[in-house]
Design a protein around this motif. Structure first.
Motif, PDB file in Angstrom:
ATOM      1  N   SER A  26       0.434  -1.929   6.810  1.00 24.97           N
ATOM      2  CA  SER A  26       0.553  -0.940   5.721  1.00 24.97           C
ATOM      3  C   SER A  26      -0.220   0.333   6.044  1.00 24.97           C
ATOM      4  O   SER A  26      -1.054   0.796   5.263  1.00 24.97           O
ATOM      5  N   LYS A  29       1.602   5.325   3.664  1.00 18.80           N
ATOM      6  CA  LYS A  29       2.142   5.211   2.310  1.00 18.80           C
ATOM      7  C   LYS A  29       2.766   6.547   1.897  1.00 18.80           C
ATOM      8  O   LYS A  29       2.469   7.595   2.469  1.00 18.80           O
ATOM      9  N   ASP A  32       0.949  10.352   1.766  1.00 16.81           N
ATOM     10  CA  ASP A  32      -0.167  10.500   2.704  1.00 16.81           C
ATOM     11  C   ASP A  32      -0.119  11.852   3.408  1.00 16.81           C
ATOM     12  O   ASP A  32       0.964  12.376   3.709  1.00 16.81           O
ATOM     13  N   PRO A  60       8.375   5.987   4.468  1.00 20.48           N
ATOM     14  CA  PRO A  60       7.631   6.695   3.431  1.00 20.48           C
ATOM     15  C   PRO A  60       7.565   8.189   3.723  1.00 20.48           C
ATOM     16  O   PRO A  60       7.610   8.600   4.874  1.00 20.48           O
TER      17      PRO A  60
END
Length: 237
Positions: A26, A29, A32, A60
């Protein structure tokens, strides 16, 4: 034609490992803002190229900048114009920063520690100024393995650099998207893509513990091809 096919296969393989690392740990995100630490070496240049490809994908959604930190008291032959053009060709803005350290003011730490600490300090300051919440570092799988073995041998603890590390004292997160990629793979891709490596004439590099540990890791690889997978499992990564 054969050379082009080999380059494409290598790009695809490394991109797959890069994307696997992002998903598994992860690392990125939505929303970011990531500062890429560009050193001019093979790993950081491969990292910048990979991040430039990834930022074009819809999810993302994130933004990237890059920073290159020049240590003025180490003989580092840096072609600023080449690095600027390289980043620009990948659609990323590069910020060139300068710093130095005075070893006479701190006899407790090694040259390598002082150099690394001051570079990291500059990166944190730049990330904060650019409103970035993450810094992407070009450490590869070998770097992580070597750090684990050095900590075990010299500090008596089995720990290493994590793919994702949230800082306690600063509102910043460090990510290592190349954590699943071996060093020989980034070297091969950098050569096939004709990345020009910057010349660092560090007088202490060959005498460092990491330099010696690289040889040990190479010997362990020869003993068993599964070595790098086994140590990652042992570390819980």
């Amino acid at each position: 034609m054969m050379e082009d096919k080999e380059k494409t296969r290598l790009q695809t393989r490394i991109m797959r490992m890069f994307n696997d690392a992002i998903k598994r740990y992860s690392l990125i995100k939505d929303g970011d803002r990531i500062l890429i630490a560009l050193s001019g070496g093979k790993d950081s240049m491969v990292l910048l190229w990979l991040m430039a490809q990834r930022v074009r994908i819809f999810k993302p959604r994130f933004e990237v900048e890059a920073a290159f930190v020049k240590m003025t008291n180490i003989p580092y032959q840096c072609d600023d114009e080449y690095l600027q053009d390289f980043a620009k060709s990948n659609g990323i803005r590069l910020h060139v920063l300068e710093t130095s350290f005075d070893e006479s003011t701190d006899k407790r730490h090694t040259h390598c520690f002082l150099c690394s600490w001051n570079r990291r300090k500059m990166l944190f300051e730049a990330a904060k100024r650019l409103h970035c919440n993450k810094i992407a570092l070009g450490h590869n799988k070998d770097d992580i393995i070597e750090t684990a073995l050095m900590n075990l041998v010299f500090q008596g603890r089995f720990s290493t650099m994590k793919p994702l590390m949230r800082m306690e004292r600063f509102p910043m997160t460090l990510i290592r998207p190349l954590c699943l990629v071996r060093e020989h793979e980034t070297l091969a891709l950098a050569e096939k893509m004709n990345f020009r490596k910057q010349i660092k004439n560090c007088p202490y590099e060959d005498a460092s513990h990491r330099y010696n540990m690289k040889r040990i890791v190479s010997q362990l690889d020869e003993m068993t091809p599964e070595f790098n997978y086994s140590i990652f499992r042992a570390m819980g990564l």
